[in-house]
Scaffold this active site. Structure first.
Site, PDB file in Angstrom:
ATOM      1  N   ARG A 213      60.594  -2.452  -6.249  1.00 22.86           N
ATOM      2  CA  ARG A 213      59.382  -1.648  -5.985  1.00 22.86           C
ATOM      3  C   ARG A 213      58.421  -2.436  -5.093  1.00 22.86           C
ATOM      4  N   ARG A 238      57.474  10.662  28.385  1.00 21.17           N
ATOM      5  CA  ARG A 238      57.571  12.119  28.471  1.00 21.17           C
ATOM      6  C   ARG A 238      56.350  12.705  29.167  1.00 21.17           C
ATOM      7  N   HIS A 314      55.746   7.880  -0.143  1.00 23.31           N
ATOM      8  CA  HIS A 314      55.360   9.267   0.164  1.00 23.31           C
ATOM      9  C   HIS A 314      54.757   9.351   1.567  1.00 23.31           C
ATOM     10  N   GLY A 329      62.018  18.423  21.189  1.00 26.68           N
ATOM     11  CA  GLY A 329      63.439  18.693  20.984  1.00 26.68           C
ATOM     12  C   GLY A 329      64.263  17.433  20.877  1.00 26.68           C
ATOM     13  N   GLU A 352      64.392   3.690  -7.564  1.00 23.43           N
ATOM     14  CA  GLU A 352      63.494   2.663  -8.098  1.00 23.43           C
ATOM     15  C   GLU A 352      62.304   3.283  -8.785  1.00 23.43           C
ATOM     16  N   GLU A 354      61.165   7.532  -9.765  1.00 26.76           N
ATOM     17  CA  GLU A 354      60.711   8.737  -9.075  1.00 26.76           C
ATOM     18  C   GLU A 354      59.190   8.669  -8.953  1.00 26.76           C
TER      19      GLU A 354
HETATM   20  C1  LIG Z   1      64.645  -7.248  -0.421  1.00 23.75           C
HETATM   21  C2  LIG Z   1      64.500  -5.937   0.196  1.00 23.75           C
HETATM   22  C3  LIG Z   1      64.876  -4.792  -0.705  1.00 23.75           C
HETATM   23  C4  LIG Z   1      64.493  -3.498  -0.074  1.00 23.75           C
HETATM   24  C5  LIG Z   1      64.752  -2.309  -0.950  1.00 23.75           C
HETATM   25  C6  LIG Z   1      66.165  -2.267  -1.477  1.00 23.75           C
HETATM   26  C7  LIG Z   1      66.341  -1.041  -2.334  1.00 23.75           C
HETATM   27  C8  LIG Z   1      67.753  -0.895  -2.851  1.00 23.75           C
HETATM   28  C9  LIG Z   1      68.144   0.528  -2.724  1.00 23.75           C
HETATM   29  C10 LIG Z   1      68.438   1.275  -3.745  1.00 23.75           C
HETATM   30  C11 LIG Z   1      68.511   0.676  -5.061  1.00 23.75           C
HETATM   31  C12 LIG Z   1      68.002   1.568  -6.107  1.00 23.75           C
HETATM   32  C13 LIG Z   1      68.122   1.118  -7.338  1.00 23.75           C
HETATM   33  C14 LIG Z   1      67.643   1.926  -8.428  1.00 23.75           C
HETATM   34  O1  LIG Z   1      67.163   3.030  -8.291  1.00 23.75           O
HETATM   35  S1  LIG Z   1      67.790   1.098  -9.911  1.00 23.75           S
HETATM   36  C15 LIG Z   1      67.253   2.267 -11.085  1.00 23.75           C
HETATM   37  C16 LIG Z   1      65.749   2.502 -10.972  1.00 23.75           C
HETATM   38  N1  LIG Z   1      65.329   3.213 -12.104  1.00 23.75           N
HETATM   39  C17 LIG Z   1      64.058   3.302 -12.464  1.00 23.75           C
HETATM   40  O2  LIG Z   1      63.144   2.846 -11.796  1.00 23.75           O
HETATM   41  C18 LIG Z   1      63.824   3.954 -13.777  1.00 23.75           C
HETATM   42  C19 LIG Z   1      62.393   4.407 -13.912  1.00 23.75           C
HETATM   43  N2  LIG Z   1      62.013   4.402 -15.309  1.00 23.75           N
HETATM   44  C20 LIG Z   1      61.415   3.284 -15.846  1.00 23.75           C
HETATM   45  O3  LIG Z   1      61.214   2.262 -15.229  1.00 23.75           O
HETATM   46  C21 LIG Z   1      60.953   3.416 -17.262  1.00 23.75           C
HETATM   47  O4  LIG Z   1      61.726   4.379 -17.934  1.00 23.75           O
HETATM   48  C22 LIG Z   1      59.462   3.834 -17.339  1.00 23.75           C
HETATM   49  C23 LIG Z   1      58.622   2.726 -16.784  1.00 23.75           C
HETATM   50  C24 LIG Z   1      59.221   5.114 -16.581  1.00 23.75           C
HETATM   51  C25 LIG Z   1      59.118   4.093 -18.771  1.00 23.75           C
HETATM   52  O5  LIG Z   1      59.587   2.986 -19.465  1.00 23.75           O
HETATM   53  P1  LIG Z   1      59.670   3.053 -21.049  1.00 23.75           P
HETATM   54  O6  LIG Z   1      60.541   1.972 -21.530  1.00 23.75           O
HETATM   55  O7  LIG Z   1      59.995   4.442 -21.484  1.00 23.75           O
HETATM   56  O8  LIG Z   1      58.253   2.653 -21.423  1.00 23.75           O
HETATM   57  P2  LIG Z   1      56.956   3.489 -21.627  1.00 23.75           P
HETATM   58  O9  LIG Z   1      56.636   4.458 -20.567  1.00 23.75           O
HETATM   59  O10 LIG Z   1      56.957   3.984 -23.025  1.00 23.75           O
HETATM   60  O11 LIG Z   1      55.999   2.268 -21.451  1.00 23.75           O
HETATM   61  C26 LIG Z   1      56.003   1.250 -22.463  1.00 23.75           C
HETATM   62  C27 LIG Z   1      55.198   0.138 -21.965  1.00 23.75           C
HETATM   63  O12 LIG Z   1      56.005  -0.669 -21.108  1.00 23.75           O
HETATM   64  C28 LIG Z   1      55.327  -0.887 -19.895  1.00 23.75           C
HETATM   65  N3  LIG Z   1      56.340  -1.023 -18.857  1.00 23.75           N
HETATM   66  C29 LIG Z   1      57.253  -0.110 -18.501  1.00 23.75           C
HETATM   67  N4  LIG Z   1      58.025  -0.611 -17.519  1.00 23.75           N
HETATM   68  C30 LIG Z   1      57.556  -1.862 -17.256  1.00 23.75           C
HETATM   69  C31 LIG Z   1      57.925  -2.870 -16.328  1.00 23.75           C
HETATM   70  N5  LIG Z   1      58.931  -2.701 -15.468  1.00 23.75           N
HETATM   71  N6  LIG Z   1      57.232  -4.026 -16.325  1.00 23.75           N
HETATM   72  C32 LIG Z   1      56.215  -4.192 -17.198  1.00 23.75           C
HETATM   73  N7  LIG Z   1      55.789  -3.273 -18.108  1.00 23.75           N
HETATM   74  C33 LIG Z   1      56.479  -2.117 -18.117  1.00 23.75           C
HETATM   75  C34 LIG Z   1      54.473   0.319 -19.707  1.00 23.75           C
HETATM   76  O13 LIG Z   1      53.408   0.021 -18.821  1.00 23.75           O
HETATM   77  C35 LIG Z   1      54.005   0.556 -21.109  1.00 23.75           C
HETATM   78  O14 LIG Z   1      52.995  -0.331 -21.398  1.00 23.75           O
HETATM   79  P3  LIG Z   1      51.758   0.215 -22.256  1.00 23.75           P
HETATM   80  O15 LIG Z   1      51.096   1.231 -21.379  1.00 23.75           O
HETATM   81  O16 LIG Z   1      50.954  -1.011 -22.480  1.00 23.75           O
HETATM   82  O17 LIG Z   1      52.352   0.822 -23.496  1.00 23.75           O
HETATM   83  C1  LIG Z   2      69.612   6.647  -2.549  1.00 26.53           C
HETATM   84  C2  LIG Z   2      69.602   6.323  -4.016  1.00 26.53           C
HETATM   85  C3  LIG Z   2      70.060   5.082  -4.437  1.00 26.53           C
HETATM   86  C4  LIG Z   2      70.073   4.771  -5.792  1.00 26.53           C
HETATM   87  N1  LIG Z   2      70.574   3.551  -6.189  1.00 26.53           N
HETATM   88  C5  LIG Z   2      70.628   3.269  -7.510  1.00 26.53           C
HETATM   89  C6  LIG Z   2      71.176   2.031  -7.945  1.00 26.53           C
HETATM   90  O1  LIG Z   2      71.615   1.217  -7.145  1.00 26.53           O
HETATM   91  N2  LIG Z   2      71.234   1.781  -9.283  1.00 26.53           N
HETATM   92  C7  LIG Z   2      70.755   2.684 -10.201  1.00 26.53           C
HETATM   93  O2  LIG Z   2      70.822   2.400 -11.403  1.00 26.53           O
HETATM   94  N3  LIG Z   2      70.206   3.867  -9.811  1.00 26.53           N
HETATM   95  C8  LIG Z   2      70.131   4.177  -8.495  1.00 26.53           C
HETATM   96  N4  LIG Z   2      69.588   5.368  -8.086  1.00 26.53           N
HETATM   97  C9  LIG Z   2      69.144   6.340  -9.091  1.00 26.53           C
HETATM   98  C10 LIG Z   2      67.622   6.427  -9.126  1.00 26.53           C
HETATM   99  O3  LIG Z   2      67.080   5.272  -9.676  1.00 26.53           O
HETATM  100  C11 LIG Z   2      67.219   7.667  -9.941  1.00 26.53           C
HETATM  101  O4  LIG Z   2      67.675   8.794  -9.244  1.00 26.53           O
HETATM  102  C12 LIG Z   2      65.705   7.720 -10.107  1.00 26.53           C
HETATM  103  O5  LIG Z   2      65.316   6.748 -11.039  1.00 26.53           O
HETATM  104  C13 LIG Z   2      65.217   9.097 -10.570  1.00 26.53           C
HETATM  105  O6  LIG Z   2      65.807   9.432 -11.800  1.00 26.53           O
HETATM  106  P1  LIG Z   2      66.565  10.839 -11.942  1.00 26.53           P
HETATM  107  O7  LIG Z   2      67.486  10.959 -10.811  1.00 26.53           O
HETATM  108  O8  LIG Z   2      67.067  10.918 -13.328  1.00 26.53           O
HETATM  109  O9  LIG Z   2      65.428  11.918 -11.730  1.00 26.53           O
HETATM  110  P2  LIG Z   2      64.657  12.701 -12.896  1.00 26.53           P
HETATM  111  O10 LIG Z   2      63.928  11.745 -13.739  1.00 26.53           O
HETATM  112  O11 LIG Z   2      65.607  13.650 -13.526  1.00 26.53           O
HETATM  113  O12 LIG Z   2      63.561  13.463 -12.013  1.00 26.53           O
HETATM  114  C14 LIG Z   2      63.582  14.870 -11.826  1.00 26.53           C
HETATM  115  C15 LIG Z   2      62.130  15.332 -11.817  1.00 26.53           C
HETATM  116  O13 LIG Z   2      61.596  15.154 -13.135  1.00 26.53           O
HETATM  117  C16 LIG Z   2      60.341  14.479 -13.071  1.00 26.53           C
HETATM  118  N5  LIG Z   2      60.129  13.665 -14.271  1.00 26.53           N
HETATM  119  C17 LIG Z   2      61.058  12.957 -14.933  1.00 26.53           C
HETATM  120  N6  LIG Z   2      60.503  12.321 -15.977  1.00 26.53           N
HETATM  121  C18 LIG Z   2      59.181  12.626 -15.970  1.00 26.53           C
HETATM  122  C19 LIG Z   2      58.057  12.268 -16.780  1.00 26.53           C
HETATM  123  N7  LIG Z   2      58.177  11.452 -17.838  1.00 26.53           N
HETATM  124  N8  LIG Z   2      56.853  12.755 -16.431  1.00 26.53           N
HETATM  125  C20 LIG Z   2      56.710  13.554 -15.361  1.00 26.53           C
HETATM  126  N9  LIG Z   2      57.727  13.944 -14.555  1.00 26.53           N
HETATM  127  C21 LIG Z   2      58.948  13.481 -14.864  1.00 26.53           C
HETATM  128  C22 LIG Z   2      60.472  13.584 -11.847  1.00 26.53           C
HETATM  129  O14 LIG Z   2      59.182  13.231 -11.367  1.00 26.53           O
HETATM  130  C23 LIG Z   2      61.242  14.496 -10.890  1.00 26.53           C
HETATM  131  O15 LIG Z   2      60.307  15.320 -10.208  1.00 26.53           O
HETATM  132  C24 LIG Z   2      69.584   5.716  -6.738  1.00 26.53           C
HETATM  133  C25 LIG Z   2      69.116   6.959  -6.305  1.00 26.53           C
HETATM  134  C26 LIG Z   2      69.116   7.267  -4.954  1.00 26.53           C
HETATM  135  C27 LIG Z   2      68.600   8.607  -4.499  1.00 26.53           C
END
Ligand SMILES: CCCCCCCC/C=C\C/C=C/C(=O)SCCNC(=O)CCNC(=O)[C@H](O)C(C)(C)COP(=O)(O)OP(=O)(O)OC[C@H]1O[C@@H](n2cnc3c(N)ncnc32)[C@H](O)[C@@H]1OP(=O)(O)O
Ligand SMILES: Cc1cc2nc3c(=O)[nH]c(=O)nc-3n(C[C@H](O)[C@H](O)[C@H](O)COP(=O)(O)OP(=O)(O)OC[C@H]3O[C@@H](n4cnc5c(N)ncnc54)[C@H](O)[C@@H]3O)c2cc1C
Length: 593
Positions: A213, A238, A314, A329, A352, A354
């Protein structure tokens, strides 16, 4: 705690790796997740013994690992991930299993065909209790044959919106056994007898996501600067239409509408680059602190990285589309490079975390601060949020004669963030007093919570931009960047005008003043626009664009590009006589009857 070995400092070449990653959509990068998520996970979640074993091999590319967390049924809600890792004390192994179709790991980059290892997030069960999602380091494929190991089904998820040179994959486990020590054991542990040792903070296992992130912010800067380079260069080539009748066609960059479309993207690219550097430094410092046992900065880092990631992705998506549309175009042609850059960049709005979910995570942090403010507490000398505790000026002062270091503009952003944060907090409290539970009240305030986060992030971006430009000593460079800063700040004022006008803080006259400052800045930037984008020194290869060529030879190379299309290998394609030619011949015959 002594410093853990820093075999590789993953963040020292983030700029380059951000570039590598964000061009991976162009040339396919089978090491993207290995470098940017697997290695950071090993660095921050493996204990010393595990680091000694895994890190040198990972750095040496003796294997390729991905980050397998998301499942077909869950990406956002990590609490509900279904993959299980059940500890068997008899054999001191974990048994990994995918119990349902929705537990299939789905999306991890390079999982489909490239990776032979993965960081797997699974619900950890030991002694009959579930302790939540934990990371495990699991081998997926044979290191020699590259065939999937027993019990493992893995493949590519098929064509996507973009990044189709990356093999995002699926993965299923059928009761696959893995040694106890395949669990990352720096923070949480499972002892040989199965006892679970909890971490000092239950989110330290999420650090790889925080790293990405933070890195994405610089990545979005990169994309905006690349695409505004293409749009500026093409717009300086252009010619279309006249401004003064009879004076000849002008460069479209001379149209104010063209400048208003492109230059704010340039300015935002710079703003995001400066905040991207800040957040990456905060990440590195926080990881060092954690290594020394200090986790106090974890909440700030999480809140800021979530908010910046959501806002910058965004705005980058919207900005790239503006740059494309500004090129008419030819902007719609693959030759422009826009489809490629856009389809890679826009994925970051989703992966990383949504964006809506990320905005709401930052809002959680803001609501804690609002609660402290309402309880009369004092600020904790935290430059990111302390302004929320302060009382700013009662009225907007952006049109005052002197606005040293844009203090009046920054105070306007602070006013809006403070107002929206406190108002939504008060609404949350009120709804609960009316009988709603916290979760329902939260959901009923979610849109306003997201607005408060956007206002807070805008304040941070603007303040960082002002502070960093102020540090520049080269006056000629400073003067050019101040034009972009002026554009950025007043453009953001107009972008959040409804919020500033809503409570009468800003007047309509002041809104007009902001617009005047925008047009003034556009005029100042125009003569330097091409030099500014040339100064980024992007190579033609990375721009991937005939329109953005440094030599400006667009038209000759556009024709060459088109002629190189496989469709143009022969004048008449085989399908013609088989279908269209035959159809026309039959039509001619019929018309003779
Ligand atoms: C070097 C260059 C690189 C360039 C870019 C490369 C990109 C690579 C390309 C693609 C790779 C993509 C990879 C992926 O997508 S990996 C998968 C990514 N998935 C996610 O991001 C999942 C999103 N969901 C979450 O992170 C969690 O479910 C959540 C944060 C939405 C909710 O977590 P949950 O355990 O349900 O906790 P709560 O909401 O109940 O919160 C509890 C508490 O914990 C705190 N907290 C949550 N997360 C963190 C954190 N990461 N660090 C610190 N604290 C965290 C949260 O704030 C709450 O605290 P409280 O308010 O005090 O209770
Ligand atoms: C190009 C690409 C690369 C990726 N690479 C990886 C990877 O390397 N490793 C990996 O593990 N994952 C990877 N992902 C997956 C990615 O991390 C997930 O797609 C992302 O975390 C969103 O989760 P989801 O797909 O379940 O969407 P959902 O959570 O199902 O989202 C659907 C809708 O629901 C809404 N929503 C969901 N929960 C809530 C809530 N609590 N409150 C309000 N709105 C909510 C969202 O905002 C969204 O509008 C990749 C995805 C893409 C597109």
């Amino acid at each position: 705690m002594e410093h853990a070995p820093k075999a590789i400092d993953v963040t020292n070449d983030v700029e380059m790796r951000t570039f590598n990653f964000f061009t991976m959509g162009i040339d396919g990068h089978p090491l993207g997740l290995h470098l940017d998520m697997a290695i950071p996970t090993i660095l921050n979640n493996a204990d010393e013994e595990q680091q000694k074993d895994w890190l040198p091999k990972a750095a040496n590319r003796e294997f390729i690992a991905t980050y397998a967390q998301t499942e077909m049924g869950h990406g956002t809600n990590l609490k509900k991930l279904e993959t299980t890792a059940t500890y068997d004390p008899k054999t001191q192994e974990f048994v990994l299993n995918s119990p349902t179709i929705t537990s299939t790991k789905w999306w991890p980059g390079n999982l489909g065909k490239s990776s032979n290892y993965a960081v797997v997030m699974a619900q950890l069960y030991t002694q009959g209790k579930c302790h939540g999602a934990h990371p495990f380091f699991v081998q997926l494929r044979d290191l020699n044959t590259h065939k999937p190991l027993k019990g493992i089904t893995v493949g590519d998820i098929g064509p996507k919106f973009g990044m189709n040179t990356v093999d995002n994959g699926f993965l299923q486990f059928d009761h696959v056994r893995t040694p106890r020590r395949s669990m990352f054991m720096k923070h949480a542990k499972v002892l040989p007898d199965g006892r679970y040792v909890p971490p000092v903070h239950d989110k330290l296992n999420y650090s790889a996501m925080v790293f990405i992130r933070a890195a994405i912010v610089s990545g979005m800067a990169y994309h905006l600067l690349v695409t505004s380079t293409i749009a500026v260069r093409y717009s300086a080539i252009r010619r279309q239409g006249e401004i003064t009748p009879g004076a000849g066609e002008v460069k479209v960059l001379d149209y104010q509408t063209q400048q208003h479309r492109i230059f704010p993207q340039l300015a935002r690219g710079l703003a995001f680059r400066l905040s991207g550097q800040y957040i990456m430094k905060l990440y590195t410092q926080t990881m060092d602190d954690i290594r020394n046992g200090d986790i106090s900065a974890v909440p700030d880092l999480h809140a800021l990285s979530c908010g910046l990631k959501a806002v910058t992705t965004h705005h980058a998506a919207l900005g790239l589309e503006q740059c494309r549309m500004a090129c008419g175009g030819h902007g719609y042609s693959q030759a422009s490079g826009f489809p490629l850059h856009y389809s890679v960049a826009v994925g970051a709005c989703t992966y990383e975390g949504e964006n809506m979910v990320m905005l709401l995570q930052t809002a959680r942090h803001l609501m804690k601060i609002a609660k402290a403010i309402r309880a009369g507490q004092s600020p904790k000398s935290n430059k990111i949020v302390d302004y929320l505790f302060h009382k700013g000026p009662p009225k907007c002062l952006i049109d005052q004669a002197y606005d040293t270091n844009y203090r009046n503009v920054l105070e306007s952003f602070e006013h809006l963030a403070r107002r929206q944060t406190l108002e939504v907090y008060d609404k949350l409290v009120q709804l609960q007093q009316q009988g709603r539970n916290y979760e329902q009240a939260w959901n009923d305030c979610a849109v306003e919570l997201c607005k408060a986060t956007r206002a807070h992030v805008r304040t941070f971006l603007a303040r960082t931009f002002v502070e960093e430009i102020d540090k520049i000593s080269d006056l000629s460079i400073k003067s050019v960047l101040q034009d972009l800063l002026q554009l950025y700040l007043y453009y953001e004022v107009t972008e959040c005008a409804t919020g500033l006008l809503e409570d009468g803080f800003m007047t309509g006259q002041q809104h007009k003043y902001a617009k005047k400052k925008i047009y003034e800045a556009l005029e100042k930037i125009r003569p330097n626009a091409v030099s500014i984008v040339d100064s980024f020194d992007f190579q033609d290869r990375e721009l991937h664009s005939v329109l953005g060529r440094r030599d400006g030879n667009v038209y000759e190379n556009l024709l060459k590009w088109a002629q190189s299309s496989p469709l143009n290998k022969t004048d008449v394609l085989p399908f013609h006589h088989k279908y269209l030619g035959k159809m026309m011949e039959e039509a001619r015959q019929r018309s003779k009857i």
